[in-house]
Scaffold this active site. Structure first.
Site, PDB file in Angstrom:
ATOM      1  N   ARG A 233       4.114  -1.856   8.782  1.00 17.86           N
ATOM      2  CA  ARG A 233       3.004  -3.534   9.110  1.00 17.86           C
ATOM      3  C   ARG A 233       2.492  -3.675   9.401  1.00 17.86           C
ATOM      4  O   ARG A 233       2.436  -2.691  11.016  1.00 17.86           O
ATOM      5  CB  ARG A 233       3.726  -4.220   8.370  1.00 17.86           C
ATOM      6  CG  ARG A 233       4.895  -4.434   7.527  1.00 17.86           C
ATOM      7  CD  ARG A 233       5.954  -5.224   6.697  1.00 17.86           C
ATOM      8  NE  ARG A 233       6.619  -5.795   5.705  1.00 17.86           N
ATOM      9  CZ  ARG A 233       7.949  -4.668   5.743  1.00 17.86           C
ATOM     10  NH1 ARG A 233       8.085  -3.504   6.447  1.00 17.86           N
ATOM     11  NH2 ARG A 233       8.129  -3.876   4.531  1.00 17.86           N
ATOM     12  N   LYS A 257       9.937  -6.026  10.084  1.00 19.93           N
ATOM     13  CA  LYS A 257       9.964  -7.095  10.074  1.00 19.93           C
ATOM     14  C   LYS A 257      10.987  -7.493   8.852  1.00 19.93           C
ATOM     15  O   LYS A 257      11.186  -7.142   8.063  1.00 19.93           O
ATOM     16  CB  LYS A 257       8.535  -7.369   8.103  1.00 19.93           C
ATOM     17  CG  LYS A 257       8.324  -8.754   8.306  1.00 19.93           C
ATOM     18  CD  LYS A 257       7.038  -9.048   7.311  1.00 19.93           C
ATOM     19  CE  LYS A 257       6.864  -9.729   6.983  1.00 19.93           C
ATOM     20  NZ  LYS A 257       5.704  -9.728   5.916  1.00 19.93           N
ATOM     21  N   HIS A 325      -3.432  -5.053   6.397  1.00 14.76           N
ATOM     22  CA  HIS A 325      -2.168  -4.673   4.720  1.00 14.76           C
ATOM     23  C   HIS A 325      -3.053  -3.627   3.824  1.00 14.76           C
ATOM     24  O   HIS A 325      -1.773  -2.708   3.151  1.00 14.76           O
ATOM     25  CB  HIS A 325      -1.745  -5.521   4.641  1.00 14.76           C
ATOM     26  CG  HIS A 325      -0.652  -5.630   3.489  1.00 14.76           C
ATOM     27  ND1 HIS A 325       0.345  -5.632   4.877  1.00 14.76           N
ATOM     28  CD2 HIS A 325       0.059  -5.606   2.439  1.00 14.76           C
ATOM     29  CE1 HIS A 325       1.867  -5.200   4.037  1.00 14.76           C
ATOM     30  NE2 HIS A 325       1.435  -5.713   2.861  1.00 14.76           N
ATOM     31  N   ARG A 328      -1.592  -0.193   4.896  1.00 19.60           N
ATOM     32  CA  ARG A 328      -0.129   0.178   4.612  1.00 19.60           C
ATOM     33  C   ARG A 328      -0.189   0.815   2.739  1.00 19.60           C
ATOM     34  O   ARG A 328       0.624   1.971   2.346  1.00 19.60           O
ATOM     35  CB  ARG A 328       0.940  -0.919   4.667  1.00 19.60           C
ATOM     36  CG  ARG A 328       1.813  -0.840   3.992  1.00 19.60           C
ATOM     37  CD  ARG A 328       3.015  -1.840   4.485  1.00 19.60           C
ATOM     38  NE  ARG A 328       4.034  -1.761   3.711  1.00 19.60           N
ATOM     39  CZ  ARG A 328       5.264  -1.253   3.774  1.00 19.60           C
ATOM     40  NH1 ARG A 328       5.201  -0.585   5.547  1.00 19.60           N
ATOM     41  NH2 ARG A 328       6.471  -1.424   3.452  1.00 19.60           N
ATOM     42  N   HIS A 352      11.268  -0.276   1.775  1.00 17.03           N
ATOM     43  CA  HIS A 352      12.149  -0.796   0.575  1.00 17.03           C
ATOM     44  C   HIS A 352      12.977  -1.343   0.335  1.00 17.03           C
ATOM     45  O   HIS A 352      13.624  -0.471  -0.160  1.00 17.03           O
ATOM     46  CB  HIS A 352      10.664  -0.777  -0.464  1.00 17.03           C
ATOM     47  CG  HIS A 352       9.303  -0.457  -0.058  1.00 17.03           C
ATOM     48  ND1 HIS A 352       8.299   0.112  -1.091  1.00 17.03           N
ATOM     49  CD2 HIS A 352       8.486  -1.887   0.441  1.00 17.03           C
ATOM     50  CE1 HIS A 352       7.289  -0.230  -1.247  1.00 17.03           C
ATOM     51  NE2 HIS A 352       7.454  -0.769   0.558  1.00 17.03           N
ATOM     52  N   TYR A 361       3.274   1.480  -6.272  1.00 16.05           N
ATOM     53  CA  TYR A 361       2.294   2.445  -5.455  1.00 16.05           C
ATOM     54  C   TYR A 361       1.999   3.438  -6.578  1.00 16.05           C
ATOM     55  O   TYR A 361       1.250   4.459  -6.596  1.00 16.05           O
ATOM     56  CB  TYR A 361       2.781   2.557  -4.016  1.00 16.05           C
ATOM     57  CG  TYR A 361       3.061   1.493  -3.531  1.00 16.05           C
ATOM     58  CD1 TYR A 361       1.387   0.701  -2.667  1.00 16.05           C
ATOM     59  CD2 TYR A 361       3.994   1.100  -3.088  1.00 16.05           C
ATOM     60  CE1 TYR A 361       1.740   0.318  -1.716  1.00 16.05           C
ATOM     61  CE2 TYR A 361       4.208  -0.161  -1.967  1.00 16.05           C
ATOM     62  CZ  TYR A 361       2.884  -0.965  -1.491  1.00 16.05           C
ATOM     63  OH  TYR A 361       2.938  -1.557  -1.119  1.00 16.05           O
TER      64      TYR A 361
END
Length: 403
Positions: A233, A257, A325, A328, A352, A361
């Site tokens: 990120r 994060k 972003h 990413r 994740h 994705y």
């Protein structure tokens, strides 16, 4: 109702512009890094109590800042309606939602003559940001206000009922649910906006090369290469120091994060080569100082807003609308479509919490099917044929004369 209904209706219909009174200012205490002040620069004590409680619950300073801006919008509505925070009803929450649906977001202001807000960029296929507040912002604001009053009602302060309606159906659907179970459908709560599932916004190889060609210095080339190869990120990568680079293993250690755990992310040999070139040109930073620094004036750590401006200058030249972003998303899409990487491995790299997030994705977009569709349209129609063991009279009786 504590005010004339006409003023509430004007707010709901967007006929009233709220005065931009009050502000969110940085604090000096670690327990309260941000707090809300009114038009006279006085601290809004009820908001500070709630924010301090969030910080004691191990919320990050960025979360505290976000919550503070949500509370500032709420108090601006109350100040405009001349309603005390302890006497609010659901009518004030309705006024907040109505105003947010029609007000212009000051962060979305563009130059005159620019692209129409909400229109789709023909090069990237991404819709441009709308002029107002996004549904996710409205939903987050309602969640913060609901939590603010739940906190004060726990201590016997504030109104008898929470002004933000609670979605009991959602709480029941998500209670004690395993992430492996299928998602239970539930109705949206009252005042809650309709949320759509955001699809990944990945660049094609050609689009990435065009963007990378706009990077004019070693720092920018190294930064973009590290983003697109690590999948980190934006804020995570900007915080790495010299000791966070593992040149042998090809890893960068970042503060994740949310959990704020120190975890490794991969970096391609090409990205490490660009990073080595950048450090060779600018010199090694002192201990405790981030690797990414400004290039003008006295060297300072590169902030998120400065890094965002790097990609903004590039996309303005390309007439596109990529963001940090999206790098990413690009890295995640490349990994998820690599047949030599399993989905669990990609989940580990992207960090994740649930594999259902990683599965997003793997979705194939229409842009990925351009070549296959072109071949499909160019193929001639094949005549209908039937196996020889079936009699022609039987086929006609079942499927008709047109077959």
């Amino acid at each position: 109702m504590h005010e004339t209904p006409s003023l509430h209706r004007d707010l709901i219909d967007g006929r009233v512009r709220l005065p931009r009174v009050g502000a969110v200012v940085p604090g000096t205490a670690p327990s309260l890094p941000w707090f809300v002040v009114d038009a006279a620069d006085r601290e809004v004590e009820p908001a500070s109590r709630y924010l301090r409680d969030r910080m004691l619950g191990d919320a990050s300073p960025e979360t505290c800042r976000s919550y503070a801006y949500d509370l500032l919008r709420w108090f601006r509505v109350l100040w405009a309606l001349d309603v005390g925070w302890e006497q609010v009803t659901e009518a004030e929450a309705v006024a907040l939602v109505g105003w947010l649906r029609h007000a212009r977001n000051p962060q979305r202001q563009r130059r005159p003559g620019g692209p129409q807000p909400g229109s789709v960029n023909p090069k990237t296929g991404k819709p441009r940001l709308r002029a107002g507040y996004a549904p996710a912002t409205i939903a987050h604001n309602l969640t913060v206000v609901h939590g603010f009053y739940s906190f004060h009602m726990h201590f016997g302060r504030g109104p008898v009922l929470n002004p933000v309606p609670e979605n009991r159906a959602r709480r029941a659907a998500l209670a004690h649910r395993s992430p492996l179970e299928s998602r239970v459908q539930h109705r949206r709560g009252r005042l809650r906006p309709k949320m759509t599932v955001r699809q990944p916004r990945a660049m094609s190889d050609q689009q990435w090369e065009e963007l990378f060609a706009q990077m004019g210095c070693a720092r920018d080339r190294a930064l973009m290469s590290c983003y697109v190869s690590s999948g980190a990120r934006a804020s995570e990568l900007l915080g790495i120091e010299l000791g966070d680079i593992d040149w042998t293993k090809g890893q960068l250690w970042v503060i994740t994060k949310g959990t704020r755990a120190r975890q490794p992310v991969p970096a391609s040999p090409e990205a490490l080569a660009y990073l080595a070139t950048y450090l060779d040109e600018t010199g090694l930073p002192p201990d405790g100082v981030p690797v990414w620094r400004t290039r003008r004036g006295e060297p300072r750590p590169l902030t998120y807003w400065a890094a965002r401006r790097i990609i903004q200058r590039a996309v303005e030249k390309l007439d596109s609308n990529w963001t940090l972003h999206d790098l990413r998303h690009t890295a995640a899409t490349r990994m998820a479509r690599d047949p030599d990487l399993t989905l669990v491995e990609v989940q580990t790299i992207l960090r994740h919490a649930h594999i259902s997030t990683t599965e997003l994705y793997t979705v194939v977009g229409l842009d990925d099917l351009v070549d296959k569709l072109a071949a499909h349209y160019s193929r001639p129609l094949q005549p209908t044929s039937w196996p020889t063991q079936y009699a022609a009279d039987d086929i006609e009786a079942v499927f008709g004369a047109g077959k």
